[in-house]
Design a protein around this motif. Sequence first.
Motif, PDB file in Angstrom:
ATOM      1  N   ALA B 227      25.448 -41.789   4.413  1.00  0.00           N
ATOM      2  CA  ALA B 227      26.199 -40.725   5.077  1.00  0.00           C
ATOM      3  C   ALA B 227      25.301 -39.572   5.510  1.00  0.00           C
ATOM      4  O   ALA B 227      25.437 -39.058   6.625  1.00  0.00           O
ATOM      5  CB  ALA B 227      27.285 -40.215   4.140  1.00  0.00           C
ATOM      6  N   HIS B 228      24.390 -39.178   4.661  1.00  0.00           N
ATOM      7  CA  HIS B 228      23.552 -38.020   4.933  1.00  0.00           C
ATOM      8  C   HIS B 228      22.759 -38.193   6.228  1.00  0.00           C
ATOM      9  O   HIS B 228      22.726 -37.297   7.075  1.00  0.00           O
ATOM     10  CB  HIS B 228      22.609 -37.789   3.748  1.00  0.00           C
ATOM     11  CG  HIS B 228      21.715 -36.614   3.933  1.00  0.00           C
ATOM     12  ND1 HIS B 228      22.202 -35.325   3.940  1.00  0.00           N
ATOM     13  CD2 HIS B 228      20.378 -36.532   4.139  1.00  0.00           C
ATOM     14  CE1 HIS B 228      21.178 -34.495   4.129  1.00  0.00           C
ATOM     15  NE2 HIS B 228      20.070 -35.204   4.257  1.00  0.00           N
ATOM     16  N   LEU B 231      25.154 -38.327   9.317  1.00  0.00           N
ATOM     17  CA  LEU B 231      25.736 -37.011   9.626  1.00  0.00           C
ATOM     18  C   LEU B 231      24.715 -36.084  10.285  1.00  0.00           C
ATOM     19  O   LEU B 231      25.077 -35.212  11.066  1.00  0.00           O
ATOM     20  CB  LEU B 231      26.299 -36.374   8.353  1.00  0.00           C
ATOM     21  CG  LEU B 231      27.607 -36.989   7.832  1.00  0.00           C
ATOM     22  CD1 LEU B 231      27.912 -36.504   6.419  1.00  0.00           C
ATOM     23  CD2 LEU B 231      28.767 -36.691   8.763  1.00  0.00           C
ATOM     24  N   ALA B 232      23.437 -36.301   9.956  1.00  0.00           N
ATOM     25  CA  ALA B 232      22.384 -35.432  10.504  1.00  0.00           C
ATOM     26  C   ALA B 232      22.302 -35.524  12.021  1.00  0.00           C
ATOM     27  O   ALA B 232      21.895 -34.562  12.679  1.00  0.00           O
ATOM     28  CB  ALA B 232      21.043 -35.791   9.873  1.00  0.00           C
ATOM     29  N   PRO B 251      30.207 -32.432  11.202  1.00  0.00           N
ATOM     30  CA  PRO B 251      29.427 -33.167  10.190  1.00  0.00           C
ATOM     31  C   PRO B 251      29.119 -32.341   8.935  1.00  0.00           C
ATOM     32  O   PRO B 251      29.156 -32.873   7.821  1.00  0.00           O
ATOM     33  CB  PRO B 251      28.148 -33.537  10.931  1.00  0.00           C
ATOM     34  CG  PRO B 251      28.533 -33.576  12.356  1.00  0.00           C
ATOM     35  CD  PRO B 251      29.598 -32.548  12.542  1.00  0.00           C
ATOM     36  N   ALA B 252      28.826 -31.042   9.123  1.00  0.00           N
ATOM     37  CA  ALA B 252      28.503 -30.208   7.957  1.00  0.00           C
ATOM     38  C   ALA B 252      29.705 -30.102   7.017  1.00  0.00           C
ATOM     39  O   ALA B 252      29.558 -30.207   5.788  1.00  0.00           O
ATOM     40  CB  ALA B 252      28.079 -28.822   8.417  1.00  0.00           C
ATOM     41  N   GLU B 255      30.226 -33.398   5.243  1.00  0.00           N
ATOM     42  CA  GLU B 255      29.267 -33.623   4.153  1.00  0.00           C
ATOM     43  C   GLU B 255      29.767 -32.950   2.877  1.00  0.00           C
ATOM     44  O   GLU B 255      29.682 -33.509   1.785  1.00  0.00           O
ATOM     45  CB  GLU B 255      27.895 -33.096   4.536  1.00  0.00           C
ATOM     46  CG  GLU B 255      26.822 -33.544   3.566  1.00  0.00           C
ATOM     47  CD  GLU B 255      25.479 -33.775   4.251  1.00  0.00           C
ATOM     48  OE1 GLU B 255      24.733 -34.607   3.753  1.00  0.00           O
ATOM     49  OE2 GLU B 255      25.189 -33.112   5.254  1.00  0.00           O
ATOM     50  N   LEU B 258      32.492 -34.999   1.489  1.00  0.00           N
ATOM     51  CA  LEU B 258      31.958 -36.190   0.817  1.00  0.00           C
ATOM     52  C   LEU B 258      31.381 -35.854  -0.547  1.00  0.00           C
ATOM     53  O   LEU B 258      31.572 -36.589  -1.515  1.00  0.00           O
ATOM     54  CB  LEU B 258      30.863 -36.833   1.680  1.00  0.00           C
ATOM     55  CG  LEU B 258      31.342 -37.640   2.874  1.00  0.00           C
ATOM     56  CD1 LEU B 258      30.158 -38.059   3.715  1.00  0.00           C
ATOM     57  CD2 LEU B 258      32.115 -38.870   2.429  1.00  0.00           C
ATOM     58  N   GLN B 259      30.645 -34.756  -0.602  1.00  0.00           N
ATOM     59  CA  GLN B 259      30.030 -34.382  -1.871  1.00  0.00           C
ATOM     60  C   GLN B 259      31.085 -34.070  -2.920  1.00  0.00           C
ATOM     61  O   GLN B 259      30.871 -34.270  -4.104  1.00  0.00           O
ATOM     62  CB  GLN B 259      29.085 -33.196  -1.672  1.00  0.00           C
ATOM     63  CG  GLN B 259      27.731 -33.667  -1.146  1.00  0.00           C
ATOM     64  CD  GLN B 259      26.852 -32.534  -0.654  1.00  0.00           C
ATOM     65  OE1 GLN B 259      27.254 -31.383  -0.664  1.00  0.00           O
ATOM     66  NE2 GLN B 259      25.659 -32.883  -0.223  1.00  0.00           N
ATOM     67  N   SER B 265      26.684 -38.776  -1.201  1.00  0.00           N
ATOM     68  CA  SER B 265      26.084 -38.556   0.112  1.00  0.00           C
ATOM     69  C   SER B 265      25.111 -39.644   0.505  1.00  0.00           C
ATOM     70  O   SER B 265      24.553 -39.624   1.579  1.00  0.00           O
ATOM     71  CB  SER B 265      25.369 -37.205   0.139  1.00  0.00           C
ATOM     72  OG  SER B 265      24.370 -37.219  -0.828  1.00  0.00           O
ATOM     73  N   HIS B 267      22.147 -40.338  -0.654  1.00  0.00           N
ATOM     74  CA  HIS B 267      20.726 -39.972  -0.667  1.00  0.00           C
ATOM     75  C   HIS B 267      19.925 -41.072  -1.351  1.00  0.00           C
ATOM     76  O   HIS B 267      20.370 -41.643  -2.317  1.00  0.00           O
ATOM     77  CB  HIS B 267      20.526 -38.679  -1.442  1.00  0.00           C
ATOM     78  CG  HIS B 267      21.014 -37.477  -0.688  1.00  0.00           C
ATOM     79  ND1 HIS B 267      20.285 -36.841   0.251  1.00  0.00           N
ATOM     80  CD2 HIS B 267      22.196 -36.816  -0.744  1.00  0.00           C
ATOM     81  CE1 HIS B 267      20.981 -35.811   0.727  1.00  0.00           C
ATOM     82  NE2 HIS B 267      22.140 -35.797   0.134  1.00  0.00           N
TER      83      HIS B 267
END
Lengths: 122, 267
Positions: B227-228, B231-232, B251-252, B255, B258-259, B265, B267
């Motif tokens: 996702a991270h 979304l970027a 997207p921000a 995020e 999602l978190q 996310s 990562h």
Amino acid sequence: MTDQGSADQRYADLQREVEKLRIRERSPDAERRLRFSGVFATGLGLLLIFLGYWGASGTNQTYEHIPYLISGGIGGLALILMGGFITVRAWVVAMNAELVIQSERQTQVLERIEALLAEQHD
Amino acid sequence: MSATDGAEPSVSSSNGQVPVDALAAAGLAEVEAHTPILELAAIRAAYGQIQVLHGVSLKVFRGETVVLLGANGAGKTTTISVMSGQMTPTAGDYLLAGRRVNGAAPDALARIGVCTIPEGRGVFPNLTVTENLLMASYGGTPAARIKDQAFELFPRLAERRNQAAGTMSGGEQQMLALARGLVTNPAILILDEISMGLAPIIVDELYSYVARIARSGVSIVIVEQFAHRALAIADRAYIMAHGSVTAEGDPADMEAVLQASYLGSGH
């Protein structure tokens, strides 16, 4: 920064092409209707044979049996065969769809495992 | 931004009145500028008796990059199957540039510019890189142009042009799949889990290519587990759960959603 001119051009190209598209919409209920028609044809065939027998049994003249034999016997048999074929076909299609779903699920699971292993490896 | 935004129609008649046709044309242009290039409206889809999508609605505007996120079984891949024409929705409308295309065949959609890169890449393992690329020439694109375009964007593919695709790394195969899709000059690019099974460094490299493609004006739909990263580069994001869209937005913001949820996310 997105090239808006190019985006507009792509939109225009798609719009032009999509207008030319000839779509014959596949009804999601088509298989269900086909299965129903198979069962209906089989039932109608059985009814025709019974009516043929009923009519023929009402007379002992052989020449009067012939129309009952043709309409009820042969016609009914043909409907039963056709209905049976449609029903079996619909059953095979349904089985195949089930197999595809199972196969997709197994593939997804394997790919998740592959992804997890790759993450661990890194 | 539409060319007509903030401006009056410039066409006027000799008596000083704006002709009705000009107004209608200006209005039409305004409407067209805000028509999504791809739209799903209350889409429902099922595998046999199993209902998978329960009224999914989403929009992708021209030149936009949209990310579709969600847990396993949320219905993301089924949504993509509807977009690519592999599945016919049982209800709802699938619109491309404003026209309903429910039931259009996948090959017809591919020909008009809806390119789908499926999960698992879909390259032909026994064919070479060049042969794989030339499979995209069905639309009439000359072979020389296909190779030039693909090798310019992905120099690594040029180095491996005669290598069998099945012997390349996962990242290189994904590049090949991307290149094969791009040479058809699509209007919409649909990417299903392009990072699946790849090392993070390769995923970063792939996403740099996707960002470059997005800048060229291609509208992109990304389904992703990382996702991270997705979304970027996205303009907007949708979150799906249990066959429905549960959140939509910047997207921000997504995020943060999602978190706060079970997804993480990536990562």
